[in-house]
Design an enzyme around this catalytic site. Structure first.
Site, PDB file in Angstrom:
ATOM      1  N   ASP A 464       0.875  -1.093  -0.095  1.00 58.72           N
ATOM      2  CA  ASP A 464       0.100   0.000   0.023  1.00 58.72           C
ATOM      3  C   ASP A 464       0.965   1.087   0.045  1.00 58.72           C
ATOM      4  O   ASP A 464       2.103   1.325   0.176  1.00 58.72           O
ATOM      5  CB  ASP A 464      -0.843  -0.026   1.146  1.00 58.72           C
ATOM      6  CG  ASP A 464      -2.064   0.529   0.999  1.00 58.72           C
ATOM      7  OD1 ASP A 464      -2.332   1.371   0.088  1.00 58.72           O
ATOM      8  OD2 ASP A 464      -3.222   0.299   1.798  1.00 58.72           O
ATOM      9  N   ASP A 534     -10.947   2.285  -2.998  1.00 57.05           N
ATOM     10  CA  ASP A 534     -11.477   1.926  -1.826  1.00 57.05           C
ATOM     11  C   ASP A 534     -12.969   2.034  -1.709  1.00 57.05           C
ATOM     12  O   ASP A 534     -13.608   1.723  -0.828  1.00 57.05           O
ATOM     13  CB  ASP A 534     -10.762   2.961  -0.758  1.00 57.05           C
ATOM     14  CG  ASP A 534      -9.548   2.675  -0.379  1.00 57.05           C
ATOM     15  OD1 ASP A 534      -9.133   1.434  -0.266  1.00 57.05           O
ATOM     16  OD2 ASP A 534      -8.817   3.761   0.343  1.00 57.05           O
TER      17      ASP A 534
HETATM   18  C1  GLA Z   1      -5.635   2.024   2.202  1.00 54.84           C
HETATM   19  C2  GLA Z   1      -6.306   0.853   1.474  1.00 54.84           C
HETATM   20  C3  GLA Z   1      -7.225   0.016   2.120  1.00 54.84           C
HETATM   21  C4  GLA Z   1      -6.650  -0.362   3.462  1.00 54.84           C
HETATM   22  C5  GLA Z   1      -6.090   0.807   4.333  1.00 54.84           C
HETATM   23  C6  GLA Z   1      -5.509   0.485   5.355  1.00 54.84           C
HETATM   24  O1  GLA Z   1      -6.940   3.107   2.374  1.00 54.84           O
HETATM   25  O2  GLA Z   1      -6.651   1.361   0.233  1.00 54.84           O
HETATM   26  O3  GLA Z   1      -7.696  -1.021   1.373  1.00 54.84           O
HETATM   27  O4  GLA Z   1      -5.515  -1.344   3.145  1.00 54.84           O
HETATM   28  O5  GLA Z   1      -5.344   1.586   3.376  1.00 54.84           O
HETATM   29  O6  GLA Z   1      -5.071   1.465   6.130  1.00 54.84           O
END
Ligand code: GLA
Length: 715
Positions: A464, A534
């Site tokens: 990420d 997301d």
């Molecule tokens: C980002 C990702 C999510 C999750 C969060 C965790 O927003 O896109 O899927 O993994 O971080 O903090």
């Protein structure tokens, strides 16, 4: 294929889809043509037409330069520019020579199209006053054309590269539309189409990531171009950092399309004897509309770009605990979800953010990649083994490029983050960004990842990256190199990714950046899939996945069933609808499976089985868009074609009173063959394509879907 006419100094790059013709004229390299395939590139007559129309005009401003530079009569966007040691920014490039290589050389340190058997044309241009040499490399591969630049300073003085567009080409059709993918966090890659008039239409990223706001992709199309017919000229940058893309309609009516590093944040100082390579751009022309273009991108990305051993393997159905628990979990809670997942036949458990340091919220601990024993008292290995004992593989979330000010790592190395002396360090999501241009930072990440991945049976990594750059300057670079910080970061990131993916070839890597904030071909080179957004709402996902598919194949998109009401928009949808949208991508779940209703458990299990049966089609098939969810459309539809099977996916957003049965028209079928759907109805290919299928199959409520497989009948 590359044809060279040495007498006329014409270079013709072509395959059955397109031609790209270059010509040396009075020492300049001209971009004479880019469009439908030509049998012969006998285009010298076009050169004769290049002349000023009035005494006020200069010849150069009318000349379709392949590498336009500013200051000697070209008043458009420069593709190449350097500031010389004496302070002026004149760069006068003259063609010198060519080389035809029987292979496509690697682009060391940068992601690129890999096609060892494809010929490569290299053209050498020189500025004889300063000694700046530019080698432009072209390879025809998989229906597209790659282009990159390599600069060398053969002079005695240093110079600074200020413009380094990987691709820049002239499209001489008039009255065109520009097409691109714009958005924001949780609404990525929305399709934009708008006419361009004289002037510059430009969009960019300065964020140090390709970003949620704009994708590094730009296209031109005629106003009549549809999904299936008409011309499209497009460019994609194989790069994950800041970029600039533009379509500039000049006074001649021609449009210069270009893409490359962003001059606002990227400069490179080239000492005497030094070399600099730009990222690679991919140029795709289609005379068969946007679907024709997408087919070429999908093919190249799947067959020639992605280097992961997982590229062509069936991707595991996963459960990710993020929307189920957020930071608030215990070992027992994780195991509870894993047990429910095992009963459904799910194949991979992904433990998301919150497993390390003191990470109980997003205010701390990025950089402290050791297990949080308060949440996981028996450690990662024990947890992973218990999950494996349930019959699932185990995957783990990381955000290795980041550092929380509240972390042991920051306390030990406060200068490791991007920052500028005397300026505040702007936090995003309470975190700062490590300076990946620094070798010791790269090594820290490589060591940490190697140690963690070796410490437990970890089969999958979610990589990420949850904020964009500010104060993008480096504590270790001299003043004259500060503008290199962003690109040095990307080179550092690619080095780290290369090391880790090579060291763990069996680990499946999924890229993520606050959802789809770094969904680009650069990351796709290392990681075969990306968390698309997301936003997991099924209706929102129709547009996000449809827009993404313009360039990137569904096998690159993560798509999960999440809870209803949805956590991002509060919409209530059936699991059927959520699953039908998710099954087009790399399918998974993102909700508390241990708390499903009995009815949803049955539906979830049916989806797991269905995806196992369908994923050969969705991950390996040819994806074609049928109905766009954009421009106020109440419907969306697409299909996958794989061998003798066609998977049709149709969606309706809102129920309609007194509905008219709109039709969906399938594509790419054999006109003469017959196709049977899962309900046993048989249709001819011609009927499905030309008469269409009335969409009477939607249930009588909002947010509905219909998915069926047609199988071509033998004989
Ligand atoms: C980002 C990702 C999510 C999750 C969060 C965790 O927003 O896109 O899927 O993994 O971080 O903090």
């Amino acid at each position: 294929m590359i044809h060279i006419d040495q007498t006329k100094q014409i270079f013709h790059l072509t395959d059955s889809h397109f031609s790209y013709v270059l010509k040396v004229h009075q020492g300049k390299l001209l971009n004479l043509y880019w469009g439908a395939a030509l049998a012969h590139a006998d285009l010298d007559y076009l050169v004769e037409a290049i002349r000023p129309g009035a005494s006020f005009e200069l010849t150069e401003q009318r000349t379709p330069l392949e590498l336009p530079t500013m200051g000697t009569g070209w008043y458009g966007m420069p593709a190449v520019q350097a500031q010389n040691a004496d302070g002026n920014t004149l760069t006068a490039l003259t063609y010198r020579s060519y080389r035809l290589l029987p292979h496509k050389p690697d682009l060391p340190g940068l992601p690129h199209v890999v096609d060892p058997a494809a010929e490569t044309l290299q053209l050498q241009l020189i500025d004889s006053l300063t000694g700046l040499e530019v080698i432009v490399s072209y390879t025809v591969s998989g229906g597209g054309l790659t282009r990159s630049l390599s600069f060398s300073n053969h002079g005695t003085q240093p110079l600074t590269l200020t413009h380094m567009a990987s691709a820049s080409a002239t499209v001489s059709a008039q009255g065109l539309d520009v097409i691109h993918l714009r958005g924001a966090h949780a609404r990525e890659r929305q399709l934009v189409r708008t006419p361009v008039g004289q002037g510059t239409y430009a969009f960019d990223s300065q964020r140090g990531a390709s970003g949620h706001e704009h994708n590094p992709f730009v296209a031109l199309a005629t106003p009549h171009t549809t999904e299936d017919s008409g011309q499209v000229w497009s460019m994609n940058l194989i790069y994950s950092g800041s970029f600039l893309a533009s379509a500039q309609v000049r006074e001649t009516g021609d449009t210069v399309l270009s893409i490359g590093l962003n001059p606002a944040v990227h400069q490179w100082r080239l000492e005497s004897g030094a070399q600099f390579d730009t990222p690679e751009a991919l140029l795709v022309y289609s005379s068969q509309g946007f679907n024709g273009m997408s087919h070429i991108y999908h093919h190249i990305f799947r067959e020639h770009l992605c280097q992961s051993p997982w590229n062509h393997r069936p991707r595991p159905i996963l459960i990710n605990n993020w929307e189920a628990t957020y930071f608030n979990f215990t070992e027992e809670k994780i195991l509870q979800i894993a047990r429910a997942a095992a009963q459904l036949g799910i194949e991979l458990f992904v433990l998301d953010d919150g497993w390390f340091g003191q990470r109980d919220d997003d205010h701390r601990s990025l950089g402290d990649w050791y297990v949080n024993t308060r949440k996981l008292p028996h450690g990662l290995k024990h947890l992973a083994e218990q999950i494996e004992a349930l019959g699932l593989r185990f995957g783990l979330w990381f955000e290795p490029e980041m550092i929380s000010p509240n972390s042991d790592l920051y306390r030990a190395h406060p200068d490791w983050c991007l920052h500028a002396p005397g300026r505040p360090r702007t936090e995003g999501r309470h975190q700062l960004i490590l300076d990946l241009g620094r070798p010791e930072v790269q090594q820290f990440i490589i060591n940490m990842m190697k140690e963690t991945l070796s410490s437990a049976p970890i089969s999958y990594v979610k990589w990420d990256m949850n904020r964009n750059m500010t104060e993008a300057f480096s504590a270790v670079l001299p003043p004259e190199r500060q503008m290199e910080t962003q690109h040095r970061y990307m080179l550092g990131l690619y080095h780290v990714l290369e090391e880790i993916t090579q060291a763990f070839p069996e680990v499946l890597f999924e890229s993520c950046a606050g959802g789809g904030g770094r969904f680009d071909a650069g990351m796709l080179y290392y990681m075969p899939q990306t968390w698309t957004s997301d936003n997991t709402d099924a209706i929102e996902r129709l547009g996000i996945q449809y827009g993404t598919s313009l360039v990137y194949p569904p096998s690159a998109m993560g798509a999960h069933i999440s809870a209803s009401p949805n956590h991002q928009v509060g919409r209530v949808t059936t699991m059927q609808m959520r699953g039908d949208v998710a099954l087009s991508g790399n399918f998974g779940f993102e909700l508390d499976l241990s708390r499903l209703s009995a009815e949803d458990r049955v539906t979830a299990k049916a989806f797991v089985n269905r995806v196992k049966a369908l994923r050969t089609i969705t991950q390996g098939g040819m994806f074609t868009r049928l109905i766009s969810p954009f421009e106020g459309s109440n419907y969306a539809a697409w299909q996958f074609t794989y061998e003798d099977q066609v998977l049709l996916c149709c969606f309706r957003k809102l129920n309609e009173p007194n509905p008219v049965p709109h039709r969906v028209y399938l594509k790419d079928l054999d006109e003469h063959a017959f196709y049977r759907d899962e309900a046993g109805h048989t249709y001819s290919g011609a009927a499905l394509m030309h008469a269409g299928l009335p969409m009477t199959f939607f249930p009588q409520h909002d947010f509905t879907s219909y998915v069926t497989v047609f199988t071509q009948q033998k004989g």
